[in-house]
Design a protein around this motif. Structure first.
Motif, PDB file in Angstrom:
ATOM      1  N   UNK A 141     -46.218  25.873  52.443  1.00  0.00           N
ATOM      2  CA  UNK A 141     -46.497  26.920  51.478  1.00  0.00           C
ATOM      3  C   UNK A 141     -47.940  27.009  51.058  1.00  0.00           C
ATOM      4  N   UNK A 142     -48.713  25.940  51.295  1.00  0.00           N
ATOM      5  CA  UNK A 142     -50.124  25.948  50.890  1.00  0.00           C
ATOM      6  C   UNK A 142     -51.063  26.283  52.058  1.00  0.00           C
ATOM      7  N   UNK A 164     -57.212  31.367  66.594  1.00  0.00           N
ATOM      8  CA  UNK A 164     -56.364  31.077  65.440  1.00  0.00           C
ATOM      9  C   UNK A 164     -56.854  29.800  64.760  1.00  0.00           C
ATOM     10  N   UNK A 165     -56.887  29.819  63.420  1.00  0.00           N
ATOM     11  CA  UNK A 165     -57.230  28.605  62.673  1.00  0.00           C
ATOM     12  C   UNK A 165     -56.535  28.640  61.334  1.00  0.00           C
ATOM     13  N   UNK A 166     -55.746  27.589  61.073  1.00  0.00           N
ATOM     14  CA  UNK A 166     -55.005  27.462  59.817  1.00  0.00           C
ATOM     15  C   UNK A 166     -55.364  26.134  59.166  1.00  0.00           C
TER      16      UNK A 166
END
Length: 252
Positions: free
Chosen positions: A42-43, A35-37
Motif C-alpha cells: 500500500x505504500x 518501470x521503477x517502483x
C-alpha cells in the motif's frame, strides 16, 4: 570573465568526447518501457510507468514536470546510479542491464558526466583541483591532466579563478566549475539534474546557455531536468512527465 563570454569560449574547443562504441547513426540513449517502483504494498510509489524515449546524438533534451513526476528517477537510471524494475536502457550501444557493478562504475566514470543542483564540489580543493578529480581517478598523466583542466576552465570562463576554492566563488561560478569537472573525462553523455536550481534567473540562464554551448563544442549529448520555462527554450526537445509517464514530447 562574464557568464556569456564563458559560453562563447566553448566554441573554441577542438577536442571532443571519447570515441563511440556504438553506431554513430543510432541514438545515444534508448529507453524502452521503463518501470521503477519504490516500496511495496500500500505504500508503493510508482515513479515510472512504462516510459519510452530516445535521445539523438549531439542533442540537448530536457525533462520537465512537477516534483515527483519521475525526472530524477530517469536521470538516475540512465546514468547507471540505479536499476529499473522493468524495461531497457541502452547507452551508446551498450545495454545497461548486461553490466556488472564494476562495469557500471567504469561507465559512470569514463562515459557519463554528472552536474547536480548542489554543485558537489570538494570545499578544500581549488577550482582546478576539483576539475582534475575525475582524471586522477582514471590515472591520467599529470601533464595531460593539467592541460585538460586549463582548457576546461577556459571553456567555462574561469581561467582566472583556477586557484580559488568553492567558498571563494559565486554560485554561478561554482556551477561552471561543476560543468568543467563533468566534462573532464570527455563523456559521451552529460546528465544534469536541476543545474540552475540554486541560482538566480540571470545566472541560471547564463549557465544553461553554457551547457548549450558545450554540447555543441564538445560533441556531447545532454539530458537535463529543469522546470524553468526560460531554460527549456534552449533545449532541442522537451519531454514532459506527469505521474511517471511522458505526456508530451516535442520541440522546445
Amino acid at each position: 570573465m562574464s557568464e556569456q563570454s564563458g559560453a562563447r569560449g566553448a566554441a573554441a574547443v577542438a577536442e571532443g568526447p571519447h570515441g563511440s562504441d556504438g553506431n554513430d547513426g543510432d541514438p545515444m540513449v534508448v529507453v524502452a518501457d521503463l518501470e521503477r517502483t519504490y516500496g511495496r504494498g500500500g505504500t508503493a510509489v510508482h515513479a515510472l510507468r512504462g516510459v519510452s524515449f530516445e535521445v539523438p546524438r549531439g542533442e540537448l533534451v530536457a525533462l520537465k514536470g512537477r516534483s515527483g513526476s519521475g525526472k530524477t528517477t530517469i536521470l538516475n537510471l540512465v546514468g547507471g546510479l540505479d536499476t529499473p524494475d522493468g524495461g531497457r536502457i541502452t547507452l551508446d550501444g551498450t545495454d545497461l542491464a548486461g553490466l556488472g557493478d564494476d562495469e557500471r562504475l567504469a561507465l559512470r566514470r569514463d562515459r557519463i558526466g554528472f552536474v547536480f543542483q548542489s554543485f558537489g564540489l570538494i570545499p578544500i580543493l581549488t577550482a582546478a583541483e576539483n576539475v582534475g578529480v575525475p582524471m586522477r581517478l582514471r590515472k591520467v598523466p599529470a601533464r595531460e591532466r593539467e592541460e585538460r583542466v586549463a582548457l576546461l576552465l577556459g571553456l567555462v570562463g574561469l581561467a582566472d579563478h583556477a586557484a580559488q576554492r568553492p567558498g571563494e566563488l559565486s554560485g554561478g561560478q561554482q556551477q561552471r566549475v561543476a560543468i568543467a569537472r563533468a566534462l573532464a573525462n570527455r563523456p559521451v553523455l552529460l546528465i544534469a539534474d536541476e543545474p540552475t536550481g540554486q541560482l538566480d534567473a540571470e545566472t541560471g540562464l547564463a549557465v544553461m546557455e553554457l551547457l548549450r554551448a558545450v554540447v555543441r563544442s564538445e560533441g556531447v549529448t545532454a539530458l537535463v531536468a529543469t522546470h524553468d520555462a526560460q531554460l527549456l527554450a534552449l533545449a532541442d526537445r522537451v519531454l514532459e512527465l506527469r505521474d511517471g509517464r511522458i505526456v508530451a514530447d516535442g520541440a522546445a
